[in-house]
Design a protein around this motif. Structure first.
Motif, PDB file in Angstrom:
ATOM      1  N   ALA A  25      14.075   5.007   5.617  1.00 43.03           N
ATOM      2  CA  ALA A  25      15.107   5.293   4.628  1.00 43.03           C
ATOM      3  C   ALA A  25      15.587   6.733   4.722  1.00 43.03           C
ATOM      4  CB  ALA A  25      14.578   5.003   3.228  1.00 43.03           C
ATOM      5  N   ALA A  26      15.437   7.341   5.903  1.00 43.15           N
ATOM      6  CA  ALA A  26      15.927   8.699   6.155  1.00 43.15           C
ATOM      7  C   ALA A  26      16.227   8.792   7.642  1.00 43.15           C
ATOM      8  CB  ALA A  26      14.886   9.741   5.745  1.00 43.15           C
ATOM      9  N   GLY A  27      17.193   9.635   7.988  1.00 43.51           N
ATOM     10  CA  GLY A  27      17.622   9.690   9.378  1.00 43.51           C
ATOM     11  C   GLY A  27      17.590  11.081   9.977  1.00 43.51           C
ATOM     12  N   GLY A  28      17.086  11.180  11.209  1.00 41.45           N
ATOM     13  CA  GLY A  28      17.102  12.420  11.964  1.00 41.45           C
ATOM     14  C   GLY A  28      17.946  12.271  13.213  1.00 41.45           C
ATOM     15  N   ASP A  29      17.794  13.227  14.137  1.00 43.87           N
ATOM     16  CA  ASP A  29      18.597  13.180  15.359  1.00 43.87           C
ATOM     17  C   ASP A  29      17.995  12.267  16.411  1.00 43.87           C
ATOM     18  OD1 ASP A  29      16.415  14.779  15.789  1.00 43.87           O
ATOM     19  OD2 ASP A  29      17.496  16.323  16.902  1.00 43.87           O
ATOM     20  N   ALA A  30      16.758  11.807  16.174  1.00 39.68           N
ATOM     21  CA  ALA A  30      16.097  10.894  17.111  1.00 39.68           C
ATOM     22  C   ALA A  30      15.009  10.138  16.374  1.00 39.68           C
ATOM     23  CB  ALA A  30      15.499  11.676  18.287  1.00 39.68           C
ATOM     24  N   ILE A  31      14.619   9.007  16.945  1.00 39.97           N
ATOM     25  CA  ILE A  31      13.512   8.234  16.381  1.00 39.97           C
ATOM     26  C   ILE A  31      12.197   8.888  16.812  1.00 39.97           C
ATOM     27  CG2 ILE A  31      12.348   6.005  16.363  1.00 39.97           C
ATOM     28  CD1 ILE A  31      15.034   5.943  14.973  1.00 39.97           C
ATOM     29  N   PRO A  32      11.315   9.247  15.880  1.00 34.99           N
ATOM     30  CA  PRO A  32      10.046   9.869  16.254  1.00 34.99           C
ATOM     31  C   PRO A  32       9.230   8.986  17.198  1.00 34.99           C
ATOM     32  CG  PRO A  32      10.445  10.169  13.917  1.00 34.99           C
ATOM     33  CD  PRO A  32      11.491   9.210  14.407  1.00 34.99           C
ATOM     34  N   GLN A  33       8.595   9.616  18.179  1.00 43.31           N
ATOM     35  CA  GLN A  33       7.780   8.887  19.149  1.00 43.31           C
ATOM     36  C   GLN A  33       6.665   8.105  18.468  1.00 43.31           C
ATOM     37  OE1 GLN A  33       8.239   8.854  22.615  1.00 43.31           O
ATOM     38  NE2 GLN A  33       6.653   7.265  22.634  1.00 43.31           N
ATOM     39  N   ALA A  34       6.113   8.677  17.389  1.00 41.81           N
ATOM     40  CA  ALA A  34       5.008   8.013  16.694  1.00 41.81           C
ATOM     41  C   ALA A  34       5.408   6.633  16.201  1.00 41.81           C
ATOM     42  CB  ALA A  34       4.531   8.878  15.526  1.00 41.81           C
ATOM     43  N   TRP A  35       6.662   6.484  15.786  1.00 46.58           N
ATOM     44  CA  TRP A  35       7.098   5.192  15.259  1.00 46.58           C
ATOM     45  C   TRP A  35       7.097   4.126  16.351  1.00 46.58           C
ATOM     46  CZ3 TRP A  35      11.987   6.588  11.883  1.00 46.58           C
ATOM     47  CH2 TRP A  35      11.600   7.511  10.889  1.00 46.58           C
ATOM     48  N   THR A  36       7.677   4.441  17.486  1.00 45.73           N
ATOM     49  CA  THR A  36       7.722   3.456  18.565  1.00 45.73           C
ATOM     50  C   THR A  36       6.331   3.193  19.131  1.00 45.73           C
ATOM     51  OG1 THR A  36       8.335   5.206  20.144  1.00 45.73           O
ATOM     52  CG2 THR A  36      10.123   3.928  19.165  1.00 45.73           C
ATOM     53  N   ASP A  37       5.467   4.212  19.125  1.00 42.78           N
ATOM     54  CA  ASP A  37       4.098   4.004  19.575  1.00 42.78           C
ATOM     55  C   ASP A  37       3.366   3.020  18.663  1.00 42.78           C
ATOM     56  OD1 ASP A  37       4.454   5.783  21.643  1.00 42.78           O
ATOM     57  OD2 ASP A  37       3.422   7.454  20.660  1.00 42.78           O
ATOM     58  N   GLN A  38       3.655   3.085  17.367  1.00 38.47           N
ATOM     59  CA  GLN A  38       2.953   2.243  16.393  1.00 38.47           C
ATOM     60  C   GLN A  38       3.597   0.860  16.227  1.00 38.47           C
ATOM     61  OE1 GLN A  38       2.453   4.592  12.763  1.00 38.47           O
ATOM     62  NE2 GLN A  38       1.830   6.364  13.996  1.00 38.47           N
ATOM     63  N   LEU A  39       4.738   0.646  16.842  1.00 37.83           N
ATOM     64  CA  LEU A  39       5.421  -0.646  16.789  1.00 37.83           C
ATOM     65  C   LEU A  39       4.786  -1.603  17.794  1.00 37.83           C
ATOM     66  CD1 LEU A  39       7.903  -2.085  15.473  1.00 37.83           C
ATOM     67  CD2 LEU A  39       9.233  -1.313  17.452  1.00 37.83           C
ATOM     68  N   ALA A  40       4.514  -2.823  17.368  1.00 44.12           N
ATOM     69  CA  ALA A  40       3.911  -3.808  18.260  1.00 44.12           C
ATOM     70  C   ALA A  40       4.933  -4.291  19.283  1.00 44.12           C
ATOM     71  CB  ALA A  40       3.400  -4.991  17.447  1.00 44.12           C
TER      72      ALA A  40
ATOM     73  N   HIS B  46       0.846  -1.188   0.000  1.00 44.17           N
ATOM     74  CA  HIS B  46       0.000   0.000   0.000  1.00 44.17           C
ATOM     75  C   HIS B  46       0.885   1.243   0.000  1.00 44.17           C
ATOM     76  CE1 HIS B  46      -2.799  -3.085   1.206  1.00 44.17           C
ATOM     77  NE2 HIS B  46      -2.160  -3.248   2.351  1.00 44.17           N
ATOM     78  N   LEU B  47       0.825   2.035  -1.056  1.00 41.12           N
ATOM     79  CA  LEU B  47       1.616   3.254  -1.165  1.00 41.12           C
ATOM     80  C   LEU B  47       0.812   4.439  -0.638  1.00 41.12           C
ATOM     81  CD1 LEU B  47       3.336   2.918  -4.653  1.00 41.12           C
ATOM     82  CD2 LEU B  47       4.101   2.099  -2.418  1.00 41.12           C
ATOM     83  N   LEU B  48       1.405   5.167   0.295  1.00 43.06           N
ATOM     84  CA  LEU B  48       0.734   6.279   0.946  1.00 43.06           C
ATOM     85  C   LEU B  48       1.508   7.570   0.726  1.00 43.06           C
ATOM     86  CD1 LEU B  48       0.164   4.480   4.371  1.00 43.06           C
ATOM     87  CD2 LEU B  48      -1.346   4.466   2.389  1.00 43.06           C
ATOM     88  N   PHE B  49       0.788   8.663   0.505  1.00 42.37           N
ATOM     89  CA  PHE B  49       1.410   9.976   0.386  1.00 42.37           C
ATOM     90  C   PHE B  49       1.132  10.750   1.667  1.00 42.37           C
ATOM     91  CE2 PHE B  49       3.148  13.705  -1.255  1.00 42.37           C
ATOM     92  CZ  PHE B  49       2.277  14.777  -1.098  1.00 42.37           C
ATOM     93  N   GLY B  50       2.209  11.106   2.395  1.00 42.94           N
ATOM     94  CA  GLY B  50       2.020  11.818   3.647  1.00 42.94           C
ATOM     95  C   GLY B  50       3.328  12.008   4.381  1.00 42.94           C
ATOM     96  N   ASP B  51       3.233  12.561   5.586  1.00 45.27           N
ATOM     97  CA  ASP B  51       4.394  12.858   6.413  1.00 45.27           C
ATOM     98  C   ASP B  51       4.836  11.606   7.157  1.00 45.27           C
ATOM     99  OD1 ASP B  51       5.035  15.426   8.976  1.00 45.27           O
ATOM    100  OD2 ASP B  51       6.303  13.821   8.190  1.00 45.27           O
ATOM    101  N   GLY B  52       5.983  11.068   6.786  1.00 46.14           N
ATOM    102  CA  GLY B  52       6.459   9.836   7.393  1.00 46.14           C
ATOM    103  C   GLY B  52       6.796   9.958   8.863  1.00 46.14           C
ATOM    104  N   ARG B  53       7.091  11.150   9.334  1.00 47.82           N
ATOM    105  CA  ARG B  53       7.450  11.315  10.749  1.00 47.82           C
ATOM    106  C   ARG B  53       6.300  10.943  11.682  1.00 47.82           C
ATOM    107  NH1 ARG B  53      12.054  14.065  12.386  1.00 47.82           N
ATOM    108  NH2 ARG B  53      10.989  14.421  14.367  1.00 47.82           N
ATOM    109  N   ILE B  54       5.069  11.052  11.204  1.00 49.98           N
ATOM    110  CA  ILE B  54       3.940  10.689  12.051  1.00 49.98           C
ATOM    111  C   ILE B  54       3.458   9.263  11.780  1.00 49.98           C
ATOM    112  CG2 ILE B  54       3.215  13.088  12.276  1.00 49.98           C
ATOM    113  CD1 ILE B  54       0.975  12.547  10.302  1.00 49.98           C
ATOM    114  N   GLY B  55       4.152   8.563  10.882  1.00 44.44           N
ATOM    115  CA  GLY B  55       3.809   7.183  10.600  1.00 44.44           C
ATOM    116  C   GLY B  55       2.426   7.051   9.987  1.00 44.44           C
ATOM    117  N   TYR B  56       1.801   5.894  10.239  1.00 43.33           N
ATOM    118  CA  TYR B  56       0.445   5.659   9.754  1.00 43.33           C
ATOM    119  C   TYR B  56      -0.294   4.842  10.809  1.00 43.33           C
ATOM    120  CZ  TYR B  56      -3.437   4.393   6.707  1.00 43.33           C
ATOM    121  OH  TYR B  56      -4.690   4.226   6.169  1.00 43.33           O
TER     122      TYR B  56
END
Length: 264
Positions: free
Chosen positions: A200-215, A178-188
């Motif tokens: 496939a891109a790196g910042g100074d920290a892992i966004p909280q949204a990603w860890t929240d959405q990880l099982a 499923h291809l989505l157009f949107g802001d990856g920092r907030i995940g889905y």
């Protein structure tokens, strides 16, 4: 039961946050497929057939570099990388190098794609569950992931690359992508929880949204900047989400484009 989008999907950003809009039906074509217990491939006619020898050689080099996961190796052998780069760069498609794909972005080296996919799988005996990819780019890594997971959501913030990925992937049978157009920092969040997340891109920290959405029991693999203000050297980070919290492991140096907010 909440309806799942089909490939390729778009996100409606008119409300200020990504929501799923009407999906576009998948194009029918010939390409990679998954069979029970292993990854298989239907080889199209023409140029793709000519690339099979150099693709096998690429995979052989990945094995020499230490990639051992047979699912990853089979997926790398199946997906035709030359379809995801400009025709002028086709001669370099199977070299272990990143290549420009437009809008200041690149397609990752095959060795980096294989390394991150192997880390993501953690030696799993079969396919992963639902996976979130941050940064679709040209669609190559998303195609590889579609052979390694039951379901893949891939989000891209640049409209031009989102559209390019759609075009690049039309020849494949990928109903689980499923291809989505949107802001990856907030995940889905609508697809969460995810068994795995890859960026496939790196910042100074892992966004909280990603860890929240990880099982719980899931794994996240992403580059993280080790310099001040999210610039400078990057390292590959693995985050395992356990019942008692997050476990972080910092691995080798890598070089990815910066992680940015918003869409363009």
């Amino acid at each position: 039961m909440r309806q799942r989008p089909v490939f390729p999907a778009r996100l409606d950003l008119s409300s200020g946050r990504p929501t799923l809009a009407r999906p576009v039906p998948a194009a029918v074509g010939r390409g990679a497929h998954v069979t029970a217990g292993h990854v298989g491939v239907t080889v199209p006619h023409g140029r793709a057939q000519d690339s099979s020898a150099v693709r096998r050689n690429m995979v052989h080099k990945l094995q020499q570099q230490g990639v051992r996961d047979e699912w990853v190796l089979s997926a790398m052998r199946a997906i035709e990388r030359h379809r995801f780069v400009d025709s002028a760069l086709g001669g370099q498609a199977y070299e272990d190098t990143s290549l420009p794909i437009g809008l200041g972005q690149t397609i990752s080296k095959p060795s980096v794609v294989a390394r991150m996919a192997e880390l993501l799988r953690q030696g799993a005996p079969g396919k992963l569950g639902r996976v979130l990819e941050i940064g679709t780019g040209c669609g190559y890594q998303a195609a590889v992931l579609s052979l390694l997971a039951a379901e893949v959501y891939s989000i891209e913030r640049l409209r031009g690359l989102h559209d390019k990925a759609r075009d690049n992937l039309r020849h494949l049978r990928v109903p689980n992508l499923h291809l989505l157009f949107g802001d990856g920092r907030i995940g889905y969040a609508k697809g969460a929880p995810y068994a795995a997340i890859i960026a496939a891109a790196g910042g100074d920290a892992i966004p909280q949204a990603w860890t929240d959405q990880l099982a719980v029991g899931g794994r996240l693999v992403a580059p993280v900047s080790t310099g001040a203000a999210g610039v400078g050297p990057q390292a590959l980070m693995v985050i395992d989400k356990t019942a008692v919290g997050l476990r972080q492991t910092v691995l080798e140096a890598v070089n990815f484009v910066p992680l940015k907010s918003g869409v363009a």
